[in-house]
Design an enzyme around this catalytic site. Structure first.
Site, short mmCIF file in Angstrom:
data_model
loop_
_atom_site.label_atom_id
_atom_site.label_comp_id
_atom_site.label_asym_id
_atom_site.label_seq_id
_atom_site.Cartn_x
_atom_site.Cartn_y
_atom_site.Cartn_z
NE ARG A 49 51.31 -9.51 35.78
CZ ARG A 49 51.05 -8.30 36.20
NH1 ARG A 49 49.90 -7.73 35.91
NH2 ARG A 49 51.93 -7.63 36.89
CB CYS A 50 50.98 -17.88 34.15
SG CYS A 50 51.21 -19.53 33.51
CD GLU A 71 55.18 -14.59 34.81
OE1 GLU A 71 54.88 -14.87 33.66
OE2 GLU A 71 56.06 -15.18 35.44
CD GLN A 105 56.00 -10.34 26.44
OE1 GLN A 105 54.84 -10.43 26.11
NE2 GLN A 105 56.48 -11.01 27.49
N1 MCN Z 1 61.10 -6.53 41.44
C1 MCN Z 1 61.63 -6.05 42.63
N2 MCN Z 1 62.04 -6.93 43.59
C2 MCN Z 1 61.93 -8.27 43.41
C3 MCN Z 1 61.38 -8.76 42.21
C4 MCN Z 1 60.98 -7.85 41.23
O1 MCN Z 1 61.69 -4.83 42.80
N3 MCN Z 1 62.34 -9.13 44.34
C5 MCN Z 1 60.72 -5.59 40.37
C6 MCN Z 1 61.67 -5.77 39.19
O2 MCN Z 1 62.84 -5.09 39.34
C7 MCN Z 1 60.82 -5.32 38.03
C8 MCN Z 1 59.43 -5.79 38.45
O3 MCN Z 1 59.45 -5.92 39.86
O4 MCN Z 1 60.88 -3.93 37.89
C9 MCN Z 1 59.09 -7.16 37.83
O5 MCN Z 1 60.19 -7.97 37.94
P1 MCN Z 1 60.23 -9.56 37.64
O6 MCN Z 1 59.42 -10.27 38.62
O7 MCN Z 1 61.65 -9.92 37.48
O8 MCN Z 1 59.48 -9.72 36.24
P2 MCN Z 1 59.95 -9.20 34.80
O9 MCN Z 1 60.56 -7.89 34.91
O10 MCN Z 1 60.66 -10.28 34.09
O11 MCN Z 1 58.54 -8.97 34.14
C10 MCN Z 1 57.82 -10.02 33.55
C11 MCN Z 1 56.48 -10.21 34.22
C12 MCN Z 1 55.62 -11.00 33.33
S1 MCN Z 1 56.22 -12.47 32.77
C13 MCN Z 1 54.41 -10.53 32.90
S2 MCN Z 1 53.45 -11.53 31.96
C14 MCN Z 1 53.98 -9.23 33.25
C15 MCN Z 1 54.59 -8.71 34.49
O12 MCN Z 1 55.92 -8.94 34.53
N4 MCN Z 1 53.76 -8.34 32.26
C16 MCN Z 1 53.61 -7.01 32.60
N5 MCN Z 1 54.19 -7.49 34.88
C17 MCN Z 1 53.79 -6.58 33.94
N6 MCN Z 1 53.60 -5.28 34.28
C18 MCN Z 1 53.29 -4.39 33.31
N7 MCN Z 1 53.10 -3.10 33.67
N8 MCN Z 1 53.17 -4.74 32.00
C19 MCN Z 1 53.32 -6.02 31.62
O13 MCN Z 1 53.22 -6.36 30.35
CU1 CUN Z 2 54.15 -15.56 31.63
S1 CUN Z 2 53.27 -14.19 30.51
MO1 CUN Z 2 54.93 -13.19 30.93
O1 CUN Z 2 55.84 -14.68 30.73
O2 CUN Z 2 55.37 -12.42 29.60
#
Ligand code: MCN
Ligand code: CUN
Length: 788
Positions: free
Chosen positions: A372-373, A742, A222
């Site tokens: 996922r936290c 998360e 990651q």
């Molecule tokens: N998004 C959006 N509008 C927002 C916030 C987010 O459209 N206001 C969209 C983002 O553009 C992105 C998705 O939602 O496409 C997730 O965005 P974000 O909340 O920024 O999280 P990350 O992209 O950093 O993803 C990490 C998060 C974590 S920490 C875990 S654990 C997890 C999760 O995402 N692991 C996943 N969701 C997952 N989903 C899949 N399919 N696989 C994982 O391993």
């Molecule tokens: Cu919090 S589990 Mo995600 O941070 O990859």
């Protein structure tokens, strides 16, 4: 939110279909095990059957006799290069391969290198290891008792199994508030050890090219850049410099936090490739993944909450024992050994709080990763949401009304919490009200009262959580010293198409789509014309990776900032083309027009072409920008979930009748993707609430080491999720967006646990630890004399 772009452009707020899905649904993704290189060798790992044992002897002779086996690698071999230990992200040390003793069941003991995967496995099965078993320390409470066997005998001065003590908050003020409180409640809450169980297990292919001295590693990670730097720091002494290391993170089949750490298998594969000059592949099987990779949670919590008679909450006090296994391999920002656990005051306006955490070594796999936290936020949310529910019930108040009364009010934002966080924005009452209206809360309470009269067990559980995601401001957040910024680099091609590269790495979140939408929103270039790339350290700008829902808060912000830098230059070019001053142009996504004469305009595509063919004298050609974004604050998404359960008095089974999730992640980039994230997250919140737990017997034998024992919910066990949202933009994020990946996993378990206790409170049940399995509930019902 009003949409600024057309569906064809597909900026923010459009539910455009995921660009990555055509390759995934046709089975054309490239996952690490799809990568096959000429002359590739395979690695398999011999693992310990004991939780704690001295290694007397490792005899490779039978394995070496297996056709295709080339070598058996032991800790002694790695010790020659000082590679038998490696640092963890928390600056502890972890064995790559043991030299003296093993510390948990399924620990790596030796590795077999062979010409095929089958030969490697056959070889691993016949490596003879002689062990001298030692007493296993399984319970972290016992680990800290005087006289407990000291596990980390490798640390010269270590005389016990205590790793660290960490505390936060104002102890005196908290003690005073408790002394003055009218009502206090206290509960022991255990949040069990669980495992992410992503569809794809971990693995890598290490390829050291002896000719140019370059190491390329395809790896399920990651955080590719951070891994590259760690590799360079750890293996610098054997000649691996950072410019000669390339980490490629291909398509990933789920990360969820479990693909942040460096596992021994990666290091062994790299060492084997450097020594042989051949590509070496190592892919874990499912049981190795469950038994040996980093775990999550394992927090033994004692929490106390204080209130006035009228139900005004005043203070929170928490003591926690964290079981880290034999080494602290948590994936936390370095300054926070207990992650962001101190967001545990949640959505409530508490005047005082104090939290203490102690880490302990036991004979279990290492970890403390976030599943996922965002670094222990699930533990924090579960604790405060359970405690608030207990207090409401104790005072005989409705849990929804009780929350409404104690919420931080919208006008209090930005809000400084008792434990020092500055919450950016929120409207907790709004989200809870929407959830209550959505489920028909008052009607459900009436139904519950009727059913209770008939002896039926129905419960309504609420979780009004606040998260903290988007690490983070570099002032406080670093991993091994590397600041937690993130990056975006954009290049606009002459024909108006673009490529954007990021320091993050999607594992299923849909970044190829949503990042393109951010650029489309800012630049007006259709999302379909924007190629998004992540995960190759030779091409992507440096970033800290995807976890802690930081991609949108940090790299998403970088995308907006880099786009705006491009627009600054684009405006000058447009002014040059239209022969007016830059100040005389108005901009709407994709178009500059002359103030007062809207017909005189240039599109972003016109400008892009001019940037290479007709740019103003004295200006550099090209249209590119990069941003390394250091967020001024974290983002604080929140939500209110309501769960309705019926409990079967015959079997103890908890049936989720309804589950409504109202989330608020500020402005939304792609509503469909956010809903997908919430659906997946809810199922991953259901999992630990009702099913998943990895436990150990007194000898340290793992009890959840395969999918026979480790119950992952399937579509059959998953209820129909109902979702909705409110929008409270983040005031400091350039797009007003907060993270969401998360939220649902963080918020859901407490709603389910609260619903179960709500169904049983009148019988004298105050708390049930997750996972709330039928046997656990049935035993409670039997104690209370209400089984059927
Ligand atoms: N998004 C959006 N509008 C927002 C916030 C987010 O459209 N206001 C969209 C983002 O553009 C992105 C998705 O939602 O496409 C997730 O965005 P974000 O909340 O920024 O999280 P990350 O992209 O950093 O993803 C990490 C998060 C974590 S920490 C875990 S654990 C997890 C999760 O995402 N692991 C996943 N969701 C997952 N989903 C899949 N399919 N696989 C994982 O391993
Ligand atoms: Cu919090 S589990 Mo995600 O941070 O990859």
């Amino acid at each position: 939110m009003t949409l600024r772009t057309s569906p064809e452009v597909g900026g923010m707020g459009h539910s455009i279909k995921r660009k990555e899905d055509p390759r995934f649904i046709r089975g054309k993704g490239t996952y690490v095990d799809d990568v096959v290189l000429p002359g590739m060798l395979y690695l398999d790992i011999v693992r310990s059957p004991h939780a704690h044992a001295k290694i007397v002897k490792i005899d490779p002779s039978k394995a070496m006799a297996v056709p295709g086996v080339l070598a058996v690698i032991t800790g002694q071999d790695l010790a020659k290069y000082n590679l038998h230990w490696m640092p963890t992200l928390m600056s502890d040390t972890q064995m790559v391969l043991p030299v003296e003793k093993v510390m948990y069941q399924a620990q790596e003991v030796a590795a077999v290198l062979a010409t095929s995967r089958y030969a490697a496995a056959d070889g691993a099965a016949v490596v003879e290891v002689e062990y001298d078993p030692l007493p296993a320390v399984v319970d972290p409470h016992k680990a800290l008792e005087p006289g407990a066997p000291v596990l980390r005998t490798d640390k010269k001065d270590k005389k016990d199994n205590h790793i660290w003590h960490w505390e936060w908050g104002d102890r005196a003020a908290t003690d005073r508030a408790f002394a003055e409180a009218d009502v206090t409640v206290k509960e022991k809450i255990y949040i069990p050890r669980i495992h992410v169980a992503s569809i794809e297990t971990c693995g890598c292919i290490a390829h050291f090219d002896k000719v140019d001295g370059k190491l390329t590693v395809w790896m399920t990670t990651q955080a590719p850049h951070a891994i590259r730097t760690v590799f360079a720091l750890v293996a610098g002494h054997v000649g691996l410099a950072e410019h000669k290391i390339r980490i490629i993170s291909p398509d990933i089949g789920g990360g969820f936090g479990g693909k942040v750490p460096v596992y021994p298998g990666y290091v062994i594969a790299v060492a084997a490739s450097v020594l042989t000059g051949k590509p070496v592949k190592w892919i874990e099987d499912r049981m190795e993944n469950l038994q040996a990779d980093s775990f999550a949670r394992d927090y033994h919590i004692t929490a106390e909450l204080a209130a006035k008679k009228d139900g005004t909450l005043t203070a929170l006090r928490i003591k926690t024992l964290a079981d880290h296994g034999y080494t602290d391999a948590a994936a936390n920002p370095s300054k926070f050994p207990a992650g962001l656990f101190h967001v545990c005051t949640g959505s409530y306006d508490l005047k005082a709080a104090h939290v203490e955490v102690d880490g302990a070594y036991t004979n279990k796999p290492p970890g403390g990763i976030a599943y996922r936290c965002s670094f222990r936020v699930t533990e924090a949310v579960h604790t405060i949401e359970r405690m608030v529910d207990i207090m409401a019930h104790q005072l005989g108040q409705d849990p929804a009304e009780f929350r409404m009364k104690n919420f931080i009010r919208p006008e209090q934002f930005p809000y400084k919490s008792a434990l020092g966080w500055e919450y950016d924005s929120g409207n907790y009452g709004g989200a809870l009200q929407k959830a209550m209206d959505g489920v028909g809360y008052a009607e459900l309470r009436r139904e519950q009262a009727e059913k209770r009269n008939r002896g039926e067990l129905m419960g309504i559980g609420i979780s009004s959580f606040t998260e903290i995601v988007g690490a983070g401001p570099s002032k406080h957040f670093d991993i091994l010293g590397i600041k937690m910024f993130d990056s975006c680099e954009i290049r606009i091609h002459p024909t108006g198409k673009a490529i954007a590269r990021f320091g993050t790495k999607s594992q299923g979140q849909g970044h190829e789509t949503t990042y393109a939408q951010i650029l489309a929103e800012e630049l007006g270039i259709p999302a379909a014309d924007i190629q998004v790339e992540e995960g190759d350290t030779d091409t992507a700008p440096y970033g800290l990776g995807t976890y802690a829902s930081r991609s949108t808060p940090v790299a998403g912000a970088a995308a907006a900032v880099a786009s705006r830098k491009i627009l600054d230059k684009a405006r000058k070019i447009a002014a040059h083309l239209l022969e007016v001053a830059a100040e005389d142009l108005v901009y709407e996504p994709g178009k500059f027009s002359v103030k007062g004469s809207p017909n005189r305009s240039k599109t972003i595509q016109d400008v892009a072409f001019a940037a290479y063919t007709n740019h103003p004298q004295g200006m550099e050609a090209g249209l590119e920008a990069v941003s390394y974004y250091d967020p001024p604050n974290l983002t604080y998404p929140f939500g209110s979930y309501i769960c309705v359960v019926d409990i079967d008095k015959g079997t103890g089974e908890v049936k989720i009748r309804r589950f409504l999730a109202i989330d608020d992640c500020g402005n939304i980039i792609n509503p469909m993707i956010v809903q997908g994230q919430v659906h997946g997250g809810l199922t991953m919140g259901l999992a630990p609430a009702l099913f998943e737990e990895i436990s150990y017997d007194e000898f340290g034998n793992v009890q959840g080491g395969s999918f026979i024992d480790y119950l992952v919910p399937t579509a059959v066990e998953t209820p129909k999720w109902e979702t909705g949202h409110t929008v409270t933009p983040s005031p400091h994020h350039p797009l007003g967006a907060k993270g969401v990946g998360e939220s649902a996993t963080v918020g859901a378990p407490a709603a389910i646990a609260n619903a179960v206790v709500d169904a049983l409170w009148h019988l004298g049940v105050r708390h049930v630890d997750i996972p709330i399995t039928p046997p656990k509930v049935w035993k409670l019902l039997r104690e209370k004399g209400v089984t059927e």
